[in-house]
Design an enzyme around this catalytic site. Structure first.
Site, short mmCIF file in Angstrom:
data_model
loop_
_atom_site.label_atom_id
_atom_site.label_comp_id
_atom_site.label_asym_id
_atom_site.label_seq_id
_atom_site.Cartn_x
_atom_site.Cartn_y
_atom_site.Cartn_z
N LEU A 45 -37.58 -27.87 -33.96
CA LEU A 45 -38.83 -28.26 -33.31
C LEU A 45 -39.99 -27.70 -34.14
O LEU A 45 -39.80 -26.86 -35.01
CB LEU A 45 -38.87 -27.70 -31.89
N SER A 46 -41.19 -28.15 -33.83
CA SER A 46 -42.31 -27.64 -34.62
C SER A 46 -42.44 -26.13 -34.47
O SER A 46 -42.76 -25.42 -35.43
CB SER A 46 -43.62 -28.34 -34.25
N GLU A 47 -42.19 -25.60 -33.26
CA GLU A 47 -42.16 -24.16 -33.06
C GLU A 47 -41.14 -23.75 -32.02
O GLU A 47 -40.85 -24.51 -31.08
CB GLU A 47 -43.54 -23.62 -32.65
N THR A 48 -40.63 -22.54 -32.19
CA THR A 48 -39.74 -21.87 -31.25
C THR A 48 -40.27 -20.46 -31.04
O THR A 48 -40.68 -19.81 -32.00
CB THR A 48 -38.30 -21.81 -31.80
N HIS A 77 -49.94 -24.19 -29.23
CA HIS A 77 -49.07 -24.70 -28.18
C HIS A 77 -47.92 -23.75 -27.87
O HIS A 77 -47.49 -23.65 -26.71
CB HIS A 77 -48.60 -26.13 -28.51
#
Length: 297
Positions: A45-48, A77
């Site tokens: 994902l774009s961030e974790t 986000h």
């Protein structure tokens, strides 16, 4: 070792909109950063995020944020979504929490509905710093696969940062935004090692009449081909728009992710006193999608 995580869509009130986020609310405090990075790469994902005990007892949580390729000192986000999840799970009971992040303490305000459930979360951001201006407009246009006339002359191409630097590129309208195709060979040669390697294109022509700006963000160095919602850029964007006379109000809505089929709506508040930026905050809604478990040897 079993690690529990939750999946959210952030900056949206609809499933499959906004920006995806995986949150691990209670990993072992000694979980190595190398494992966190591998998990973020695995989930892709774009961030974790990983929510850990704070080093400072005056703070509520320590938040570590990873893209598939790197750890970030802060991000929008992931901060907004992690706070929303902690409130939903009952792990944050008040109206405000403070995260320890790489840039320092980040306060988040939780707005709850009549049932006490989180409705919106608002992240206070560091005051934006305006950096280098890029004068080679033809090169920037070429990097985006555009002609130079697609770049707006109403504001400069400039590095702006509230902790994570972005190169702000103003465009003339939605048609130019839709035609962007990032040329990686130019980015690698001229921008990958620059002061602002993340590319943030924006225009004041919008898909929704209530929006102040429409944006797209590209961060190949972080393993993100394109981001559906970038809170860490949208806060500074509010300051950028006001600085160059492209916005009329300190409260604005920024749209992003439309070209990706993941429409995102990011609320921005900018405080000003005597023409000087005094505070920046971004906020929005989140949607809970589900949970999972990782089993590690």
């Amino acid at each position: 070792m079993q690690l529990d995580y939750h999946l959210l869509d952030v900056f949206t009130n609809q499933p499959f909109g906004g920006n995806q986020l995986a949150v691990f609310p209670g990993p072992p405090a000694d979980l190595p950063a190398s494992i966190m990075q591998k998990i973020a790469k695995e989930l892709n994902l774009s961030e974790t995020t990983f929510v850990l005990p704070p080093a400072d007892a005056d703070k509520d949580f320590r938040l570590r944020i990873f893209t598939p390729a790197a750890e970030l000192p802060m991000a929008g986000h992931p901060t907004v979504g992690s706070a929303w999840l902690l409130a939903k799970l009952g792990l944050a009971s008040g109206e405000r929490i403070v995260f320890e992040e790489g840039v320092g303490p980040i306060g988040v305000t939780i707005v709850r509905d009549e049932a006490g459930q989180p409705r919106e979360t608002w992240m206070q951001q560091p005051i934006p710093k305006f950096g280098d201006i890029v004068d080679d407009r033809a090169l920037v246009a070429k990097m985006l696969s555009l002609d130079e006339v697609s770049l707006s002359t109403r504001a400069p191409i400039q590095a702006v940062s509230s902790g994570l630097p972005f190169l702000f590129v103003p465009l003339t309208g939605l048609d130019a935004m839709s035609r962007i195709s990032l040329r990686l060979e130019i980015w690698r040669e001229r921008f990958a090692e620059s002061s602002a390697p993340q590319i943030f294109a924006t225009t004041t022509e919008t898909s929704q009449p209530e929006s102040a700006a429409h944006s797209r963000m590209f961060a190949p160095g972080l393993g993100i081909a394109e981001d559906a919602a970038t809170g860490s850029a949208s806060g500074p964007l509010g300051a950028y728009l006001l600085r160059y006379g492209l916005a009329e109000t300190e409260n604005m809505l920024v749209e992003q992710g439309f070209e990706m089929g993941r429409p995102s709506l990011i609320k921005v508040r900018v405080g000003r006193r005597r023409g000087k930026i005094t505070q920046v905050a971004v906020g929005g809604e989140s949607v809970y999608l589900g949970a999972g478990k990782l089993l590690l040897d």
